[in-house]
Design a protein around this motif. Sequence first.
Motif, PDB file in Angstrom:
ATOM      1  N   THR A   1      -2.188  -0.380  16.010  1.00 14.69           N
ATOM      2  CA  THR A   1      -0.822  -1.219  16.382  1.00 14.69           C
ATOM      3  C   THR A   1      -1.485  -2.533  16.633  1.00 14.69           C
TER       4      THR A   1
ATOM      5  N   THR B   1       3.219   2.219   3.815  1.00  8.94           N
ATOM      6  CA  THR B   1       3.009   3.448   4.768  1.00  8.94           C
ATOM      7  C   THR B   1       4.505   3.644   5.210  1.00  8.94           C
TER       8      THR B   1
ATOM      9  N   SER C   1      -3.333  -4.073  13.649  1.00 10.62           N
ATOM     10  CA  SER C   1      -2.448  -4.382  12.570  1.00 10.62           C
ATOM     11  C   SER C   1      -1.617  -5.603  12.924  1.00 10.62           C
TER      12      SER C   1
ATOM     13  N   VAL D   1      -8.708  -1.574   9.802  1.00 10.38           N
ATOM     14  CA  VAL D   1      -7.566  -2.392   9.398  1.00 10.38           C
ATOM     15  C   VAL D   1      -8.083  -3.848   9.122  1.00 10.38           C
TER      16      VAL D   1
ATOM     17  N   ASP E   1      -0.429  -8.656   3.275  1.00 21.21           N
ATOM     18  CA  ASP E   1      -0.364  -7.363   3.804  1.00 21.21           C
ATOM     19  C   ASP E   1      -1.606  -6.996   4.491  1.00 21.21           C
TER      20      ASP E   1
ATOM     21  N   THR F   1      -6.608  -7.751   8.275  1.00 21.42           N
ATOM     22  CA  THR F   1      -5.646  -8.519   8.215  1.00 21.42           C
ATOM     23  C   THR F   1      -6.122  -9.902   7.788  1.00 21.42           C
TER      24      THR F   1
ATOM     25  N   ARG G   1      -0.069  -1.742   4.406  1.00 21.93           N
ATOM     26  CA  ARG G   1       1.052  -1.196   5.387  1.00 21.93           C
ATOM     27  C   ARG G   1       2.328  -1.260   4.679  1.00 21.93           C
ATOM     28  N   SER G   2       2.530  -2.175   3.849  1.00 16.91           N
ATOM     29  CA  SER G   2       4.002  -2.028   2.995  1.00 16.91           C
ATOM     30  C   SER G   2       4.222  -0.719   2.386  1.00 16.91           C
TER      31      SER G   2
ATOM     32  N   TYR H   1      -5.092  -0.643   5.403  1.00 12.52           N
ATOM     33  CA  TYR H   1      -5.708   0.276   6.090  1.00 12.52           C
ATOM     34  C   TYR H   1      -6.715   0.826   5.098  1.00 12.52           C
TER      35      TYR H   1
END
Length: 116
Positions: A87, A67, A90, A40, A47, A42, A64-65, A50
């Motif tokens: 989670t 998924t 993320s 992940v 965004d 960040t 992520r946008s 992954y």
Amino acid sequence: MHGNPMPDSYVYVTEEGVTRHYADGSVEALAWEDVVEVRVVTEAGEDVLYILLDRDGEGCVVPRSATDATFLARLRYLPDFDLDRLTVASDSAHDGVVVVWRSPDPPSALPDLEYD
């Protein structure tokens, strides 16, 4: 005529694997059976990404946008995958890269090949 702009990329998730198509025509694809690591990434204001990798370090980057429940449900089929860890990584406020899963199976050695 006004419409929605063309997306930079789009992602397909199937039972076989993940494929990301970029606006420039390039494609990244990875079969689920070849996934050995999930990362992940960040970055503040960006965004969450992954990154799915195979044994050779090749992979597929999934924003992520892009998924949906299908992607997350499929990740749970990876052996011992921890969705809570995904989670937490993320939703982290810290910039960086976190490995959230590695295959429990060690890489298989290449067989000794004999040539005639």
